[in-house]
Enzyme design. Sequence first.
Site, PDB file in Angstrom:
ATOM      1  N   GLY A 116     -21.214   6.768   3.849  1.00 32.94           N
ATOM      2  CA  GLY A 116     -20.059   7.072   2.802  1.00 32.94           C
ATOM      3  C   GLY A 116     -20.747   7.135   1.401  1.00 32.94           C
TER       4      GLY A 116
ATOM      5  N   LYS B  91       0.732  -1.112  -0.090  1.00 31.75           N
ATOM      6  CA  LYS B  91       0.018  -0.023   0.028  1.00 31.75           C
ATOM      7  C   LYS B  91       0.958   1.229  -0.076  1.00 31.75           C
ATOM      8  CE  LYS B  91      -4.673   1.012   0.215  1.00 31.75           C
ATOM      9  NZ  LYS B  91      -5.527   0.450  -0.187  1.00 31.75           N
TER      10      LYS B  91
ATOM     11  N   GLY C  84     -18.965   7.949  -1.595  1.00 30.16           N
ATOM     12  CA  GLY C  84     -17.948   8.192  -2.395  1.00 30.16           C
ATOM     13  C   GLY C  84     -17.935   6.953  -3.694  1.00 30.16           C
ATOM     14  N   ASN C  85     -16.880   6.893  -4.166  1.00 32.69           N
ATOM     15  CA  ASN C  85     -16.627   5.866  -5.184  1.00 32.69           C
ATOM     16  C   ASN C  85     -17.370   4.397  -4.521  1.00 32.69           C
ATOM     17  OD1 ASN C  85     -15.068   6.921  -7.011  1.00 32.69           O
ATOM     18  ND2 ASN C  85     -13.310   6.643  -5.846  1.00 32.69           N
ATOM     19  N   ALA C  86     -17.062   3.824  -3.775  1.00 33.22           N
ATOM     20  CA  ALA C  86     -17.528   2.574  -3.074  1.00 33.22           C
ATOM     21  C   ALA C  86     -18.894   2.588  -2.842  1.00 33.22           C
ATOM     22  CB  ALA C  86     -16.649   2.029  -2.330  1.00 33.22           C
ATOM     23  N   GLY C  87     -19.205   3.661  -1.978  1.00 32.84           N
ATOM     24  CA  GLY C  87     -20.428   3.557  -1.162  1.00 32.84           C
ATOM     25  C   GLY C  87     -21.632   4.029  -2.376  1.00 32.84           C
TER      26      GLY C  87
HETATM   27  P1  NAD Z   1     -14.262   8.187  -1.518  1.00 33.47           P
HETATM   28  O1  NAD Z   1     -13.435   9.227  -1.166  1.00 33.47           O
HETATM   29  O2  NAD Z   1     -14.644   8.304  -2.790  1.00 33.47           O
HETATM   30  O3  NAD Z   1     -15.344   8.129  -0.619  1.00 33.47           O
HETATM   31  C1  NAD Z   1     -15.528   8.340   0.692  1.00 33.47           C
HETATM   32  C2  NAD Z   1     -17.067   8.868   1.243  1.00 33.47           C
HETATM   33  O4  NAD Z   1     -17.035   8.734   2.619  1.00 33.47           O
HETATM   34  C3  NAD Z   1     -17.152  10.079   0.795  1.00 33.47           C
HETATM   35  O5  NAD Z   1     -18.510  10.307   0.300  1.00 33.47           O
HETATM   36  C4  NAD Z   1     -17.028  11.068   2.102  1.00 33.47           C
HETATM   37  O6  NAD Z   1     -17.577  12.270   2.139  1.00 33.47           O
HETATM   38  C5  NAD Z   1     -17.480  10.012   3.092  1.00 33.47           C
HETATM   39  N1  NAD Z   1     -17.158  10.106   4.335  1.00 33.47           N
HETATM   40  C6  NAD Z   1     -15.948  10.475   4.951  1.00 33.47           C
HETATM   41  N2  NAD Z   1     -15.979  10.795   6.397  1.00 33.47           N
HETATM   42  C7  NAD Z   1     -17.481  10.259   6.482  1.00 33.47           C
HETATM   43  C8  NAD Z   1     -18.260  10.431   7.809  1.00 33.47           C
HETATM   44  N3  NAD Z   1     -17.787  10.632   9.147  1.00 33.47           N
HETATM   45  N4  NAD Z   1     -19.449   9.845   7.569  1.00 33.47           N
HETATM   46  C9  NAD Z   1     -19.948   9.771   6.672  1.00 33.47           C
HETATM   47  N5  NAD Z   1     -19.388   9.562   5.376  1.00 33.47           N
HETATM   48  C10 NAD Z   1     -17.879  10.064   5.404  1.00 33.47           C
HETATM   49  O7  NAD Z   1     -13.447   6.903  -1.087  1.00 33.47           O
HETATM   50  P2  NAD Z   1     -13.725   5.413  -1.701  1.00 33.47           P
HETATM   51  O8  NAD Z   1     -12.884   5.192  -2.709  1.00 33.47           O
HETATM   52  O9  NAD Z   1     -15.096   5.132  -1.968  1.00 33.47           O
HETATM   53  O10 NAD Z   1     -13.249   4.616  -0.291  1.00 33.47           O
HETATM   54  C11 NAD Z   1     -13.855   4.383   0.750  1.00 33.47           C
HETATM   55  C12 NAD Z   1     -13.391   3.353   1.532  1.00 33.47           C
HETATM   56  O11 NAD Z   1     -13.615   2.161   0.758  1.00 33.47           O
HETATM   57  C13 NAD Z   1     -12.034   3.199   1.897  1.00 33.47           C
HETATM   58  O12 NAD Z   1     -11.818   2.739   3.106  1.00 33.47           O
HETATM   59  C14 NAD Z   1     -11.255   2.673   0.913  1.00 33.47           C
HETATM   60  O13 NAD Z   1     -10.095   2.213   1.324  1.00 33.47           O
HETATM   61  C15 NAD Z   1     -12.228   1.568   0.629  1.00 33.47           C
HETATM   62  N6  NAD Z   1     -11.961   0.845  -0.533  1.00 33.47           N
HETATM   63  C16 NAD Z   1     -12.243   1.540  -1.779  1.00 33.47           C
HETATM   64  C17 NAD Z   1     -12.050   0.686  -3.154  1.00 33.47           C
HETATM   65  C18 NAD Z   1     -12.107   1.400  -4.346  1.00 33.47           C
HETATM   66  O14 NAD Z   1     -12.069   0.791  -5.217  1.00 33.47           O
HETATM   67  N7  NAD Z   1     -12.610   2.680  -4.320  1.00 33.47           N
HETATM   68  C19 NAD Z   1     -11.508  -0.442  -3.121  1.00 33.47           C
HETATM   69  C20 NAD Z   1     -11.371  -1.198  -1.980  1.00 33.47           C
HETATM   70  C21 NAD Z   1     -11.514  -0.531  -0.687  1.00 33.47           C
END
Ligand code: NAD
Length: 411
Positions: free
Chosen positions: A215, A105, A217-220
């Site tokens: 959350g 990482k 973002g991308n994943a949620g």
């Molecule tokens: P991202 O930045 O796109 O999304 C994160 C989201 O969480 C944002 O909408 C942000 O506003 C929200 N957030 C932050 N603090 C918060 C809180 N206190 N309450 C509610 N929402 C909150 O990131 P992502 O890529 O979606 O990644 C999110 C998680 O998923 C991370 O732990 C990341 O390691 C994991 N992950 C992502 C991927 C991927 O392909 N994107 C793959 C594996 C794991």
Amino acid sequence: MSHNDPFVGALKQLEKLKNLINLEENIYQQLQSPQKFLEVSIPVKMDNGQIRVFKGFRSQYSNARGPYKGGIRFHPQVNESEVKALSMWMALKTAVVGIPLGGGKGGVIVNPKELSASELEKLSRGYIQAIHKLIGPNVDVPAPDVYTDPKIMGWMLDEYEKLTGGGNPGVITGKPLSIGGSKARSYSTAQGGFYVLQEAVKKMSLHNVRVAVQGFGNAGATMANILAKNGYKVVAVSDSKGGIYNSEGLDMTTLSVHKEKTGSVASFFGAQNIDGNILFQEVDILVLAALENSVTLENAEQIKAQLIIELANGPITHEADEILDKAGKVVVPDILANAGGVVVSYFEQVQNAYNYYWEEKDVLEKLAKIMTQSFDEVWRKKEKYNTNMRTGAYALAVERIGQAMKDRGWI
Ligand code: NAD
């Protein structure tokens, strides 16, 4: 170190496993720290002409099962412990889903939202200049993580190829399609999470389920969309600025437009704002897709959902995990639930190596097979050791890594 230190929590989980599966001391000791950890300084000439020096890391946890693999995070809270924990989880994750890769990482301490596009590009290229001797398609393969995306991967690949000469697309995954990315990679984490969620729903015989997603973002957000498309009622979602609720289910199409326009899900006209915490909603399934340490000793008891899916990495602290376990909640752990991203990253590498690219439906078919099979294997370990899914997943992963160490003659 705080009690929520992610690396300390990850090591505690390993310790718990040690007695349960009779883990050999020689394997256990080699899993206590990364094989290699690099800290770098990245000087960037900012738009105002001044140099700002950013701190970055790359942690290579284990390559017993194959080249190190893991994303690069750009975030102000990146730190050594977080990068180490994330790299260990990557080693476990690739082992849980049985792909021939290890775990690594990277991260840079930066708030990318404060940088201009050209500053961000210089930082991305600077990071690769600093670590390029340590990475390579058969050595260590980075990818996107929080606040890094395909565009950044494109710059990073370009920089790597300039430094090393020649085409080498397999050195980085999560690339744009035009330069060797894989179809379905952009939504693969959520898609993989959805496949395991469905398996859990079947095992638990849940019906008419209501889902909350922390959350957006991308994943949620992607997960919420996939769930809604497949007939699940997503009643609550949140992001860093607030949360919303609609007992009839949220309309994802209009919500996505609202988020795009306002930068948040809060104050969406098709829902009410949530006063309290999204974690405490009356739902059957809670998807955690924000950052680490969302569920802690302080709030774990108030969670009502029966099934919790860790789409984020490390969203539940070690202490909170024990509370949820005692309360009989089923937690599908991060190293299984969010492995879809690394599985399709692996597919991307395979396609790069063959220089032959698959159709989206082929990627999804192969992803579904790996995710459902891995869910079954984790479930079987959980039953075998009479434990929870997290420990079952750790057991499966550590047994596989241990076997590779033995076969290499490391122990
Ligand atoms: P991202 O930045 O796109 O999304 C994160 C989201 O969480 C944002 O909408 C942000 O506003 C929200 N957030 C932050 N603090 C918060 C809180 N206190 N309450 C509610 N929402 C909150 O990131 P992502 O890529 O979606 O990644 C999110 C998680 O998923 C991370 O732990 C990341 O390691 C994991 N992950 C992502 C991927 C991927 O392909 N994107 C793959 C594996 C794991």
